[in-house]
Write a protein that holds these residues in place. Structure first.
Motif, PDB file in Angstrom:
ATOM      1  N   PRO A 820      45.653  34.603  30.972  1.00  0.00           N
ATOM      2  CA  PRO A 820      45.253  35.861  31.403  1.00  0.00           C
ATOM      3  C   PRO A 820      45.102  35.908  33.003  1.00  0.00           C
ATOM      4  CG  PRO A 820      43.890  34.942  29.660  1.00  0.00           C
ATOM      5  CD  PRO A 820      44.832  33.719  30.195  1.00  0.00           C
ATOM      6  N   ILE A 821      45.431  37.103  33.604  1.00  0.00           N
ATOM      7  CA  ILE A 821      45.222  37.209  35.086  1.00  0.00           C
ATOM      8  C   ILE A 821      43.714  37.058  35.378  1.00  0.00           C
ATOM      9  CG2 ILE A 821      45.721  38.659  37.046  1.00  0.00           C
ATOM     10  CD1 ILE A 821      47.884  39.996  35.495  1.00  0.00           C
ATOM     11  N   SER A 822      43.596  36.281  36.493  1.00  0.00           N
ATOM     12  CA  SER A 822      42.097  35.999  36.621  1.00  0.00           C
ATOM     13  C   SER A 822      41.654  36.769  37.784  1.00  0.00           C
ATOM     14  CB  SER A 822      41.860  34.562  36.734  1.00  0.00           C
ATOM     15  OG  SER A 822      42.895  34.313  38.227  1.00  0.00           O
ATOM     16  N   LYS A 823      42.580  37.431  38.740  1.00  0.00           N
ATOM     17  CA  LYS A 823      41.932  38.111  39.802  1.00  0.00           C
ATOM     18  C   LYS A 823      43.070  39.035  40.236  1.00  0.00           C
ATOM     19  CE  LYS A 823      40.286  37.558  44.615  1.00  0.00           C
ATOM     20  NZ  LYS A 823      40.199  36.680  45.707  1.00  0.00           N
ATOM     21  N   TYR A 824      42.606  40.391  40.497  1.00  0.00           N
ATOM     22  CA  TYR A 824      43.609  41.524  40.829  1.00  0.00           C
ATOM     23  C   TYR A 824      43.228  41.734  42.394  1.00  0.00           C
ATOM     24  CZ  TYR A 824      44.306  42.254  35.948  1.00  0.00           C
ATOM     25  OH  TYR A 824      44.569  42.192  34.541  1.00  0.00           O
ATOM     26  N   PRO A 825      44.415  42.162  42.898  1.00  0.00           N
ATOM     27  CA  PRO A 825      45.670  42.396  42.596  1.00  0.00           C
ATOM     28  C   PRO A 825      46.325  41.065  42.472  1.00  0.00           C
ATOM     29  CG  PRO A 825      45.660  42.943  44.926  1.00  0.00           C
ATOM     30  CD  PRO A 825      44.035  42.767  44.243  1.00  0.00           C
ATOM     31  N   TYR A 826      47.345  41.093  41.644  1.00  0.00           N
ATOM     32  CA  TYR A 826      48.083  39.746  41.122  1.00  0.00           C
ATOM     33  C   TYR A 826      49.321  39.659  41.434  1.00  0.00           C
ATOM     34  CZ  TYR A 826      50.655  36.783  37.780  1.00  0.00           C
ATOM     35  OH  TYR A 826      51.317  35.844  37.249  1.00  0.00           O
ATOM     36  N   ASP A 827      49.871  38.603  42.138  1.00  0.00           N
ATOM     37  CA  ASP A 827      51.155  38.574  42.886  1.00  0.00           C
ATOM     38  C   ASP A 827      51.807  37.640  41.708  1.00  0.00           C
ATOM     39  OD1 ASP A 827      53.580  38.592  44.106  1.00  0.00           O
ATOM     40  OD2 ASP A 827      52.932  37.187  45.621  1.00  0.00           O
ATOM     41  N   GLY A 828      52.532  38.580  40.843  1.00  0.00           N
ATOM     42  CA  GLY A 828      53.593  37.543  39.822  1.00  0.00           C
ATOM     43  C   GLY A 828      53.917  38.646  38.730  1.00  0.00           C
ATOM     44  N   SER A 829      54.463  37.982  37.597  1.00  0.00           N
ATOM     45  CA  SER A 829      54.816  38.625  36.501  1.00  0.00           C
ATOM     46  C   SER A 829      53.778  39.012  35.516  1.00  0.00           C
ATOM     47  CB  SER A 829      56.179  38.035  35.905  1.00  0.00           C
ATOM     48  OG  SER A 829      57.315  38.016  36.803  1.00  0.00           O
ATOM     49  N   ALA A 830      53.725  40.046  34.757  1.00  0.00           N
ATOM     50  CA  ALA A 830      52.688  40.207  33.796  1.00  0.00           C
ATOM     51  C   ALA A 830      53.230  40.953  32.459  1.00  0.00           C
ATOM     52  CB  ALA A 830      51.671  41.145  34.526  1.00  0.00           C
ATOM     53  N   ILE A 831      52.286  40.896  31.470  1.00  0.00           N
ATOM     54  CA  ILE A 831      52.572  41.936  30.305  1.00  0.00           C
ATOM     55  C   ILE A 831      51.260  42.328  30.161  1.00  0.00           C
ATOM     56  CG2 ILE A 831      51.910  39.701  28.825  1.00  0.00           C
ATOM     57  CD1 ILE A 831      53.730  40.911  26.567  1.00  0.00           C
ATOM     58  N   ALA A 832      51.418  43.725  29.744  1.00  0.00           N
ATOM     59  CA  ALA A 832      50.234  44.510  29.713  1.00  0.00           C
ATOM     60  C   ALA A 832      50.354  45.314  28.184  1.00  0.00           C
ATOM     61  CB  ALA A 832      49.899  45.665  30.499  1.00  0.00           C
ATOM     62  N   ILE A 833      49.390  45.109  27.268  1.00  0.00           N
ATOM     63  CA  ILE A 833      49.569  45.911  26.079  1.00  0.00           C
ATOM     64  C   ILE A 833      48.981  47.382  25.816  1.00  0.00           C
ATOM     65  CG2 ILE A 833      48.893  45.759  23.590  1.00  0.00           C
ATOM     66  CD1 ILE A 833      48.909  42.681  23.863  1.00  0.00           C
TER      67      ILE A 833
END
Length: 943
Positions: A820-833
């Protein structure tokens, strides 16, 4: 102690307890039962630091004349799985040593072993045998007699898609193991039994051949390129609860390992399997030694080992080299060197282009788009005989029938009659476009490692459509350039429909699209030609790569000052463009555009950020799970129902055509799995491990022009040169629809793990409302709005459920091993449902969770398809808008640097006060996941 080390009663007791207490085990699955170290992506090994690879022996495969049965087994079938000639698959039995290849091996398919169509024509082996290994996403196939129900899987200790966390157990405690033979690393998998037992053609299943239900073992993370893997099975429970018995041939190899005999004389072709003189004995012995080393004690309880074999994955260069080669050659023609191309340097010229029309809309005509520009651009052609289609057909039906002449009258009645009726009924578009089928042009077609060359002097005029968002255009602002990829067999006109126009307006974009050459609407006749005789499948694979090159050239036109920006059609006033050339060009695609967009992203030298909507990878896994593929009616039924409405293709599934020409159901999974080796050249399945910096193997090395590079040297430092960092630094944002009917969620989760994406939101913590983040925990089960079970799985899986016909995903399974992304904004690749809500609740796109088997979720008035939902959600569009804002000038992110993943706020226009009997507070906004789609709970739903 391993399961093989215990007695049968203990093993059965443990398995029964696991099955009955599955819900309680969910919280324990992350705890190791031993001290085995955890490696990347959920993989593990008992002792990788001292691993010895016993089976690196340059073994000969089926064509070794010293093999038993070499004379009598002319097709080269593997005797260890007698169910079907080319099982188990993939399998180094079907390869040969080749010191000239990057892996040291080459596929060696025997023409006599290949599946045949209804005319008895076997699939041509030529293009397969150019490969130096199998697909890195291969499904491992075998048949276990008596094992036909997915309910057998938990009892056998096999992880499934709905319970992936079983991979967290010690490998010695499972019924399957997949080992990287070079490192000892074990690989996570999910297993299923083929439930697709029908035919949608003319003949019913079983009329040709037999009905067969393969055991299918999928890697949960793509395998590494150019590596050898061992797969083994044991303690498999059949439908009646008994243990499956191995084949006599496999038992002979186990016996030879446990009781080695001295040399004996034997005549060529009459040696016994597993007897002295059988060259495979030494190879199998080495496999058994590797299993022993991994903790699978073959010696203690040999009868429990059901099957074991090995295979080699193709090298990176062999899979990606064709596309990289035509990319490099095409951009060198724009004035760039290979080093500049590899580094993502936009220093060359723009491709030539022509504007054919400019339309300025009034607000009344189009409130979202201010200007639409259409035209063509020139791309070097690498497809022989030509990339350019001929003029419109004078006789569409006759032309389509002529294209299928390789089948001709041999298919016989009633299939021939049905084919003629089908072609007649669908006459006109797309058949009146008459594309020219072709494959790559090679200067030396006899060299299996030759790369494509441009057809001498040929260029292709690809079409483009660009739309400028009204809000920014009317305000005289710069618009961010974003390339759009359309859906399966669609066209570039998809960029002109909602929600793409809404996206262009809302996110201040100029959106440009082109056809997926090879996979657009006009290419449907070629798809039928390929399905009629799969020897023609290279047409789709090769033309698809040409199409991906088109997308790279369009990106260059969008971002190069000498491209679109130099034309008055893309300017406010002479010399003043409305395209923002300072923020880079980015990619956005949905469905097929989200799938193949992953490949475009992996090889792009201009696009920095890629948004992949409702995407996945590995078409061989995806197809039978897709409502697009599976036909609701047989072909005969369809033609009868639509006799009065010729040209209606709405309910035609691709399986209608496939099953017409390949009516042996037992061949289906093998055919799809075999095709993936060719499909990997265009499918992101072949590129995912190099799509992003966080992917398994980092960004893609370009070994073009260096000859055949050994696997160990296929690195960026060796292939791209010292100090050259492949560019740009690709980041990917995946937005998927929970329960998608067209692109199976599991293929997206596998892709997310492979590219190293992190998740927006974490796993659910229980099966109660509100207990989850990425999806509502209550949406893990196939219940309707009232909490009653529904039946869209043909076999009751009983995973985490005691209710008949109800299945549930383990709460942590959808996002298993995705951080899980721990902090936003996040610099990387991601998946959102994005979750559109439960079936039967009366809102748009509401559906069940994905069924835990290789069947499609049926479209009904209650069980709707959420495939369109994410792109129509304000949260999804805003998330992409921030992601595309690479300089951060619009959103003001992190000191002016942007292109980051955000956690957007839900915009609610109202909120239901009750859901499944539980109170839900009404609110104006809702921050954080889950991201509801399409109107459920009053969220912002675009038209």
């Amino acid at each position: 102690m391993s399961r093989l080390g215990g007695n049968l009663f203990e093993r059965r007791t443990r398995l029964v307890v696991r099955l009955l207490l599955a819900p309680a085990l969910v919280g324990l699955l992350g705890v190791w039962l031993t001290s085995a170290p955890k490696l990347v992506d959920g993989t593990s090994s008992a002792n990788t630091t001292s691993w010895v690879n016993y089976d690196n022996d340059n073994w000969g495969g089926w064509a070794d004349p010293h093999n038993p049965g070499f004379v009598t087994n002319s097709a080269g079938c593997d005797p260890i799985d007698p169910a079907q000639c080319m099982l188990p698959y993939p399998n180094d039995w079907f390869t040969r040593p080749d010191p000239t290849s990057a892996t040291g091996r080459r596929l060696d398919f025997d023409q006599l072993a290949m599946p045949t169509n209804i005319a008895g024509v076997p699939i041509d082996t030529a293009d397969y045998n150019r490969s130096d290994g199998f697909s890195a996403g291969s499904t491992m196939l075998t048949v276990v007699p008596g094992m036909t129900q997915n309910a057998d899987l938990p009892a056998s200790g096999l992880p499934t898609d709905v319970n992936l966390a079983l991979n967290d157990e010690n490998p010695t405690d499972l019924g399957v193991i997949l080992i990287d033979a070079d490192t000892g690393q074990t690989w996570p998998v999910w297993v299923e039994i083929d439930q697709y037992t029908t035919e949608a053609g003319v003949l019913p299943a079983g009329a040709v051949g037999s009905i067969q239900q393969d055991l299918m073992i999928h890697p949960a993370v793509n395998l590494l390129d150019g590596q050898r893997y061992i797969v083994a099975l044991r303690d498999l429970h059949t439908d009646d609860g008994s243990l499956a018995q191995p084949s006599s041939a496999f038992e002979d190899y186990v016996s030879a390992y446990l009781h080695p005999a001295g040399p004996q004389a034997g005549s060529l072709g009459s040696l016994g399997i597993g007897q002295p003189g059988d060259p495979r004995v030494d190879h199998m012995n080495r496999i058994f030694e590797d299993l022993q080393e991994a903790g699978w004690d073959v010696s203690t309880s040999p009868a429990d080992l059901y099957l074991a074999w090995d295979f080699t994955t193709a090298s990176t260069q062999n899979v990606t080299g064709r596309l990289l080669s035509i990319r490099d050659n095409a951009f060198e023609q724009l004035g760039e060197t290979k080093a500049q191309i590899d580094a993502g340097k936009d220093v060359g010229a723009a491709p030539s282009f022509t504007v054919s029309s400019v339309t300025n809309f009034t607000t009344a005509q189009n409130p979202l788009v201010a200007r639409e520009v259409q035209g063509t651009f020139a791309v070097p052609c690498y497809i022989a005989p030509t990339c350019s289609p001929p003029l419109k057909c004078d006789d569409a039906v006759a032309t389509a029938e002529n294209e299928l002449s390789s089948i001709g009258n041999a298919i016989g009645a009633p299939a021939d009659e049905v084919l003629q009726t089908l072609v007649s009924d669908v006459g006109g578009s797309p058949f009146d476009d008459c594309p020219s089928p072709g494959t790559f042009y090679y200067t030396d077609p006899t060299d299996p490692d030759d790369t494509p060359s441009q057809v001498p002097g040929q260029f292709y005029q690809a079409s483009f459509i660009c739309v400028a968002g009204r809000s920014a255009f009317d305000a005289g602002q710069l618009l961010r350039p974003v390339e759009y990829g359309h859906g399966l067999f669609g066209s570039d006109t998809e960029v002109t429909v909602s929600p793409q126009e809404e996206m262009a307006d809302r996110e201040n974009m100029v959106y440009c699209a082109t056809d997926w050459f090879g996979w657009a609407n006009s290419d449907i006749p070629n798809a039928i030609l390929a399905l009629a005789d799969l020897s023609n499948f290279p047409i789709l694979a090769d033309e698809g790569q040409q199409g991906e090159l088109d997308f790279l050239y369009l990106q260059r036109l969008m971002i190069n000052p000498g491209g679109f920006a130099s034309n008055p059609a893309f300017q406010y006033t002479p010399g003043r463009t409305f395209i923002d050339l300072s923020d880079g060009v980015n990619y956005d695609g949905n469905s097929q555009g989200g799938i193949y967009g992953g490949t475009v992203c992996a090889v792009s030298i201009d696009a920095q950020r890629c948004a992949l909507g409702v995407n996945g990878m590995d078409y061989s896994t995806l197809l039978s799970r897709s409502v697009d593929y599976v036909a609701p009616d047989t072909l005969t039924e369809f033609l009868e129902q639509n006799a009065a409405t010729p040209g209606n293709l709405t309910n035609v599934g691709y399986s209608n055509v496939f099953d017409l020409f390949y009516p042996d159901q037992a061949q289906r999974q093998l055919i799809l799995d075999m095709l993936q080796t060719l499909w990997d050249r265009v499918d992101p399945d072949g590129y995912a491990s190099h799509m992003t910096p966080s992917a398994e193997s980092g960004l893609l090395p370009d070994c073009t022009g260096l000859g055949v590079v050994p696997v160990a040297e296929e690195t960026t430092s060796h292939c791209d040169g010292a100090g050259v960092v492949p560019g740009p630094d690709h980041h990917v944002l995946m937005q998927i629809a929970w329960g998608d009917h067209q692109v199976a969620n599991i293929t997206a989760f596998d892709e997310a793990r492979t590219i190293g994406a992190e998740s927006v939101g974490g796993a659910a913590t229980s099966n109660t409302l509100g207990a989850g983040e990425a999806i509502l925990a209550s949406r893990l089960c196939n219940t309707d709005a009232s909490g009653n079970p529904t039946r869209n799985d043909p076999v009751d899986s009983e995973v985490n459920s005691s209710v008949t016909d109800e299945y549930c995903w383990a709460p942590d399974s959808p996002l298993w091993d995705i951080t899980p992304i721990s902090k936003y904004p996040y610099d990387g690749s991601a998946i959102a449902i994005f979750d559109a809500g439960p079936d039967g609740d009366g809102t748009g796109y509401a559906t069940d969770p994905p069924p835990p088997s290789d069947v499609y979720p049926p479209d009904t008035s209650a069980n709707l398809d959420p495939h369109e939902a994410p792109r129509r959600t304000c949260a999804a569009q805003d998330m992409k808008g921030a992601f595309f804002d690479v300089n951060g000038r619009v959103d003001g992110l992190v000191d002016g640097t942007g292109g980051l993943v955000t956690d957007p706020v839900q915009e609610l226009t109202g909120f239901v006060s009750d859901y499944v009997g539980q109170s839900v507070l009404t609110t104006e906004t809702l921050a954080g996941p889950p991201y509801f789609s399409g109107g459920w709970q009053g969220t912002c739903a675009l038209p």
